[in-house]
Design an enzyme around this catalytic site. Structure first.
Site, PDB file in Angstrom:
ATOM      1  N   ARG A 201       0.951  -1.147   0.112  1.00  0.00           N
ATOM      2  CA  ARG A 201       0.217  -0.035  -0.004  1.00  0.00           C
ATOM      3  C   ARG A 201       0.786   1.255  -0.044  1.00  0.00           C
ATOM      4  O   ARG A 201       2.010   1.087   0.727  1.00  0.00           O
ATOM      5  CB  ARG A 201      -0.873   0.045   1.262  1.00  0.00           C
ATOM      6  CG  ARG A 201      -2.034  -0.779   1.282  1.00  0.00           C
ATOM      7  CD  ARG A 201      -3.259  -0.439  -0.021  1.00  0.00           C
ATOM      8  NE  ARG A 201      -4.419  -1.142   0.091  1.00  0.00           N
ATOM      9  CZ  ARG A 201      -4.620  -2.290  -0.550  1.00  0.00           C
ATOM     10  NH1 ARG A 201      -3.569  -2.653  -1.472  1.00  0.00           N
ATOM     11  NH2 ARG A 201      -5.827  -2.875  -0.504  1.00  0.00           N
TER      12      ARG A 201
ATOM     13  N   HIS B 200      -0.481  -0.042 -10.025  1.00  0.00           N
ATOM     14  CA  HIS B 200      -1.215  -0.743  -8.821  1.00  0.00           C
ATOM     15  C   HIS B 200      -1.890  -2.085  -9.883  1.00  0.00           C
ATOM     16  O   HIS B 200      -2.871  -2.500 -10.059  1.00  0.00           O
ATOM     17  CB  HIS B 200      -2.374  -0.061  -8.324  1.00  0.00           C
ATOM     18  CG  HIS B 200      -2.729  -1.151  -7.100  1.00  0.00           C
ATOM     19  ND1 HIS B 200      -3.169  -0.372  -5.977  1.00  0.00           N
ATOM     20  CD2 HIS B 200      -2.718  -2.308  -6.610  1.00  0.00           C
ATOM     21  CE1 HIS B 200      -3.553  -1.123  -5.195  1.00  0.00           C
ATOM     22  NE2 HIS B 200      -3.232  -2.194  -5.645  1.00  0.00           N
TER      23      HIS B 200
ATOM     24  N   GLU C 289      -3.261   7.253  -4.853  1.00  0.00           N
ATOM     25  CA  GLU C 289      -3.555   6.761  -6.358  1.00  0.00           C
ATOM     26  C   GLU C 289      -4.954   7.070  -6.843  1.00  0.00           C
ATOM     27  O   GLU C 289      -5.848   6.607  -6.134  1.00  0.00           O
ATOM     28  CB  GLU C 289      -2.911   5.416  -6.270  1.00  0.00           C
ATOM     29  CG  GLU C 289      -3.757   4.476  -5.629  1.00  0.00           C
ATOM     30  CD  GLU C 289      -3.157   2.936  -5.784  1.00  0.00           C
ATOM     31  OE1 GLU C 289      -3.506   2.099  -5.863  1.00  0.00           O
ATOM     32  OE2 GLU C 289      -1.831   2.922  -5.743  1.00  0.00           O
TER      33      GLU C 289
END
Length: 322
Positions: free
Chosen positions: A240, A287, A269
Site C-alpha cells: 500500500r 497498481h 493513487e
C-alpha cells in the site's frame, strides 16, 4: 420462487464473474466502470442486501452510517480492507469480507518484476528505446546491480511475503524478514528473522514491503527508517502506498541514498506525487499486482462466494475480516 438477492456492484468485473452475478443475483450497476461518486453508489444501494466493492470505494464511518438498513454484507474484491471502517460496519451488524490467498502468486510475481526493474534501471533503458535515443552499446552504459548474493529484507512475511521469498531464492538472494511475531519454520523456509524493524533495515540491500496498511505501518518507511538502510539500497512496494513517507523516499532517491525504487502502489493513487514521474531511478507501475485474468477472476469469485454464503445459504461468510 424466491427472489434473487439484490447486490450493488460498484465496478465492472471479469466476464465470468459478471455472468455468475447475473445468474445468481439481481445486480445493480451504474453506467460505465467508475469509480462512481459515493452519493450515486449509496442511492443505488437502496434496498440491496449486499455490496460488492473494490479498494476504490472508501467506506468510512460516516458513509457506513448512511448505508441502507437492508444491507447485510460488504464484500470487497481485494485482500486489503483499509478502505472500509470495519469497526463501524461491525457495529451495524454488517459482515465484511475480503479475498485473501487468491492474489498471492500474481502479486509475488509482480514484486519480483519491481525488484528486477529497479535493480536493472529499466525505466531509463525503456526510455532510450521509446524516445529513440539509443546511440550505441557501451561497456559502462546503464549499469545496474546484481541480485545474487544480496540481502532481501521483507517487511511482512505473510502469504505474499513468503511467495516473494520463494521466488527470490531462485535469484540467489539471501532472505531476511520482520513480523510482529516470528513465522513458523514452514513459512520461514530458512529466512532470517529480525525481531525489530531497525535490525531488518540494517541488513536490507533490497527492502520489499508486503505488509498490510494499518495504523502501525502507515508511514513506517520515513526519513529515519531510510537512514538505517545500507547505502544504495533498493526499495520495493507492492503493498500500500501509505506505508511510505513520499517526501522521505523522493529525497533518498534524489540524493542517491536509495539506488532505486520499484513501486506499484502510491498514496492517493491514481493522483500520485508527480515528483515520482520525474525520477529516472523509479520503476513505477499503476497498481497491477493482481492484474491477471486468472487472479482477478478468482478474486471476483471469492467475493461472490461470500455473498452467496451470507445471502443465499444463510451461513457464515467464507473469508471474513471481522
Amino acid at each position: 420462487m424466491t427472489a434473487k438477492p439484490s447486490i450493488l456492484v460498484a465496478r465492472r468485473l471479469p466476464d465470468a464473474c459478471e455472468a455468475r452475478l447475473d445468474a445468481d443475483f439481481a445486480p445493480r450497476r451504474l453506467p460505465g466502470d467508475g469509480p462512481h461518486p459515493m452519493p450515486a453508489l449509496l442511492a443505488a444501494a437502496e434496498g440491496c442486501s449486499g455490496m460488492l466493492v473494490t479498494l476504490t470505494e472508501r467506506l468510512d464511518a460516516a458513509t457506513i452510517a448512511t448505508l441502507p438498513a437492508s444491507l447485510r454484507i460488504i464484500a470487497t474484491m481485494s485482500v486489503g480492507f483499509d478502505h472500509i471502517d470495519v469497526g463501524a460496519a461491525t457495529a451495524r451488524g454488517l459482515a465484511v469480507t475480503n479475498t485473501p490467498g487468491v492474489l498471492t502468486e500474481a502479486t509475488a510475481d509482480l514484486t519480483l518484476l519491481l525488484i528486477l526493474g529497479a535493480a536493472r534501471r529499466a525505466t531509463e533503458a525503456m526510455a532510450l528505446i521509446r524516445e529513440d535515443r539509443w546511440g550505441t552499446w557501451s561497456p559502462t552504459g546503464l549499469l545496474g546491480v546484481d541480485l545474487a548474493g544480496r540481502r532481501l529484507g521483507i517487511l511482512g512475511l505473510g502469504r505474499i511475503g513468503a511467495a516473494v521469498a520463494k521466488r527470490a531464492r531462485a535469484f540467489g538472494l539471501e532472505i531476511h524478514y520482520h513480523n510482529r511475531r516470528r513465522a513458523s519454520p514452514e513459512q520461514e523456509q530458512g529466512a532470517t528473522y529480525h525481531d525489530t524493524l531497525d535490525r531488518l533495515l540494517a541488513v536490507s540491500d533490497i527492502l520489499a514491503l508486503t505488509a498490510a496498511s494499518t495504523p502501525e505501518t502507515r508511514n513506517i518507511i520515513d526519513h529515519a527508517a531510510l537512514a538505517k538502510l545500507p547505502p544504495g539500497a533498493i526499495l520495493v512496494n507492492s503493498a500500500r502506498g501509505d506505508l511510505v513517507d513520499d517526501d522521505a523516499v523522493i529525497e533518498a532517491l534524489r540524493t542517491g541514498r536509495l539506488f532505486a525504487a520499484g513501486l506499484d502502489v502510491f498514496r492517493g493513487e491514481p493522483a500520485l506525487d508527480p515528483r515520482y514521474r520525474r525520477l529516472p531511478n523509479v520503476f513505477a507501475l499503476p497498481h497491477i499486482g493482481s492484474a491477471t485474468v486468472e487472479t482477478r477472476t478468482a478474486m471476483g469469485m471469492c467475493a461472490i462466494d461470500n455473498l452467496d454464503a451470507v445471502l443465499k445459504r444463510g451461513t457464515a461468510p467464507i473469508t471474513p475480516v471481522t
